[in-house]
Scaffold this active site. Structure first.
Site, PDB file in Angstrom:
ATOM      1  N   LYS A  69       0.835  -1.217   0.000  1.00  0.00           N
ATOM      2  CA  LYS A  69       0.000   0.000   0.000  1.00  0.00           C
ATOM      3  C   LYS A  69       0.868   1.266   0.000  1.00  0.00           C
ATOM      4  O   LYS A  69       2.087   1.176   0.067  1.00  0.00           O
ATOM      5  CB  LYS A  69      -0.932  -0.003   1.217  1.00  0.00           C
ATOM      6  CG  LYS A  69      -1.601  -1.339   1.503  1.00  0.00           C
ATOM      7  CD  LYS A  69      -2.546  -1.828   0.417  1.00  0.00           C
ATOM      8  CE  LYS A  69      -3.089  -3.200   0.817  1.00  0.00           C
ATOM      9  NZ  LYS A  69      -3.969  -3.828  -0.126  1.00  0.00           N
TER      10      LYS A  69
HETATM   11  C1  LIG Z   1      -4.783  -5.109   0.696  1.00  0.00           C
HETATM   12  C2  LIG Z   1      -6.262  -5.142   0.679  1.00  0.00           C
HETATM   13  C3  LIG Z   1      -7.006  -5.698   1.728  1.00  0.00           C
HETATM   14  C4  LIG Z   1      -6.388  -6.514   2.820  1.00  0.00           C
HETATM   15  O1  LIG Z   1      -5.482  -5.845   3.616  1.00  0.00           O
HETATM   16  P1  LIG Z   1      -4.623  -6.661   4.679  1.00  0.00           P
HETATM   17  O2  LIG Z   1      -3.997  -5.580   5.513  1.00  0.00           O
HETATM   18  O3  LIG Z   1      -3.621  -7.451   3.917  1.00  0.00           O
HETATM   19  O4  LIG Z   1      -5.540  -7.519   5.460  1.00  0.00           O
HETATM   20  C5  LIG Z   1      -8.387  -5.551   1.710  1.00  0.00           C
HETATM   21  N1  LIG Z   1      -9.005  -4.921   0.701  1.00  0.00           N
HETATM   22  C6  LIG Z   1      -8.320  -4.397  -0.347  1.00  0.00           C
HETATM   23  C7  LIG Z   1      -9.079  -3.695  -1.436  1.00  0.00           C
HETATM   24  C8  LIG Z   1      -6.934  -4.532  -0.396  1.00  0.00           C
HETATM   25  O5  LIG Z   1      -6.269  -4.074  -1.479  1.00  0.00           O
END
Ligand SMILES: *Cc1c(COP(=O)(O)O)cnc(C)c1O
Length: 436
Positions: free
Chosen positions: A223
């Site tokens: 992210k």
């Molecule tokens: C990365 C992501 C998640 C999950 O996040 P985590 O921190 O890995 O649990 C959920 N929704 C979207 C749209 C994502 O891109």
């Protein structure tokens, strides 16, 4: 005199600062070595490392190691900073987006016999908890411009059994929240924003994650900013927020000194009744990492915005290309991803043709988000994925023929220019090919 770190006891003659062994200076060095990675000039790298080892050894002798490695002061400070930045009442740092969302889903009373509405195009983690609990997942079709949840399709699919609606701000671009909130109100459902891509984005002056009843963020390493690999934050303004720390630590607030912890483990009261706390704290070290990155957030989003504006300007007017929408007065994105779409009629080919051409020019496409009904897991769990597909014609058409995501961060001006030129040339090549 040392105090026990968890219990509300007095000064100890025989201290018990933690049950585990304290860590050592060499642990820190090993972490630095890991984070920095090996050097290109190995000899210079080894020398610098030896100097650092000596320095850390010296520091370790004069310092007193942190007595708390999880859910302490750093986590508290982080939560305070995040709440302030978002103007949210409560913020909870968790081990991931998924675990934070589990707490929100549990509060909402998602379980067998209930339904959850998520957009067709998202990451599979969005629906992990409803699937785990045997709730029915209903996929809403998407808005063709943004690929975010289409409120009009939510209106068609919502029922009295719907406990939660989960809009996803795909690529950091805000979903259309007003009509979603109105529907939730009418049906007494809760809105849990999947703001995994949208930390720092806003909609009509309000930060994403704070418009729904809950908002969940991810700080996984892919992210815009990360808490050293994994982590998430859950925010809410509801009075429930007081209980979030308990929900994170099997029913007691591990971030405070505890008087009678054997008796303080409680169940949490959600909208659908009591549920047990979960176990999903994140560490002080992760909080330190994220607090540092928080300070860079504005610059990171600004750089991504500049890159997006550049690409969109280049793509405008190229027949067949539909560039990413840019910020407006009301809608501000984090530009986590750059959404490129094509108009197959004008292009004389579709996104698959364009990707083939892009590949020839070294712009390799990582697999992008696919509609969730494509995943085998849903079929394995007994879902009629063909029927789901038929109920989401826009998502299906976009996935097959229209969209891809381009990388926009960490690229030099040269790479960005190359990327833009490659997309434009590829579009021309597709048009030529089809004309013949
Ligand atoms: C990365 C992501 C998640 C999950 O996040 P985590 O921190 O890995 O649990 C959920 N929704 C979207 C749209 C994502 O891109």
């Amino acid at each position: 005199m040392a105090r026990d770190f968890r219990y509300a006891t007095g000064a100890a003659v025989v201290p018990w600062p933690a049950v585990g062994e304290p860590y050592q200076g060499e642990d820190v060095l090993e972490m630095v070595r890991f984070l920095l990675g090996p050097g290109a000039d190995q000899a210079a790298y080894e020398q610098a490392l030896r100097q650092m080892q000596a320095a850390i050894g010296k520091l370790a002798r004069v310092a007193s190691p942190a007595s708390k490695l999880t859910t302490g002061r750093q986590v508290q400070l982080l939560e305070r900073e995040v709440a302030k930045l978002l103007k949210a009442k409560y913020a909870l740092f968790t081990s991931s987006w998924t675990m934070g969302a589990e707490i929100a889903y549990a509060f909402a009373g998602v379980g067998p016999g209930t339904e959850v509405i998520a957009p067709a195009i998202t990451f599979f983690a969005t629906i992990e908890y409803p699937l785990l609990m045997g709730a029915k997942v209903v996929l809403a079709d998407v808005d063709p411009r943004t690929l975010n949840m289409d409120p009009a399709d939510v209106a068609r699919k919502i029922t009295r059994r719907t406990r939660a609606i989960v809009p996803v701000h795909l690529g950091g671009h805000p979903a259309d929240m007003d009509p979603i909130m109105a529907l939730a109100k009418k049906y007494d459902a809760m809105v849990i924003e999947d703001a995994a891509h949208a930390f720092g984005a806003s909609y009509k002056g309000r930060m994403m994650g704070t418009i729904g009843h809950f908002g969940a963020f991810s700080f996984h390493e892919v992210k815009n900013i990360t808490s050293l690999g994994e982590g998430g934050v859950l925010v809410t303004d509801l009075p429930y927020g007081k209980d979030l720390a308990k929900a994170r630590f099997i029913g007691f607030d591990g971030s405070r000194r505890i008087k009678d912890w054997l008796y303080d483990v409680v169940a949490l009261k959600g909208k659908g009744g009591y549920f047990p706390g979960r176990m999903c704290p994140a560490t002080e070290i992760q909080a330190v990492g994220l607090r540092v990155q928080l300070k860079r957030l504005r610059q990171i989003i600004a750089a991504r915005r500049r890159a997006a504006r550049y690409l969109t300007t280049r793509f405008r007017g190229v027949p067949g290309l539909i560039p990413q929408q840019l910020d407006t007065r009301e809608i501000k994105s984090t530009y986590h991803l750059y959404l490129l779409q094509v108009d197959p009629k004008e292009l004389g080919g579709d996104i698959q043709d364009l990707k083939q051409e892009l590949g020839k020019r070294g712009v390799v496409q990582i697999p992008h988000f696919a509609p969730l009904y494509k995943f085998r897991a849903l079929r394995d769990l007994g879902y009629d994925t063909k029927a789901m597909e038929r109920s989401c014609p826009v998502a299906e058409e976009a996935f097959r023929h229209r969209f891809t995501h381009l990388p926009i961060y960490g690229l030099s001006a040269q790479q960005l220019d190359y990327l833009a030129a490659a997309v434009i040339e590829s579009a021309e090549a597709v048009r030529r090919r089809k004309r013949r």
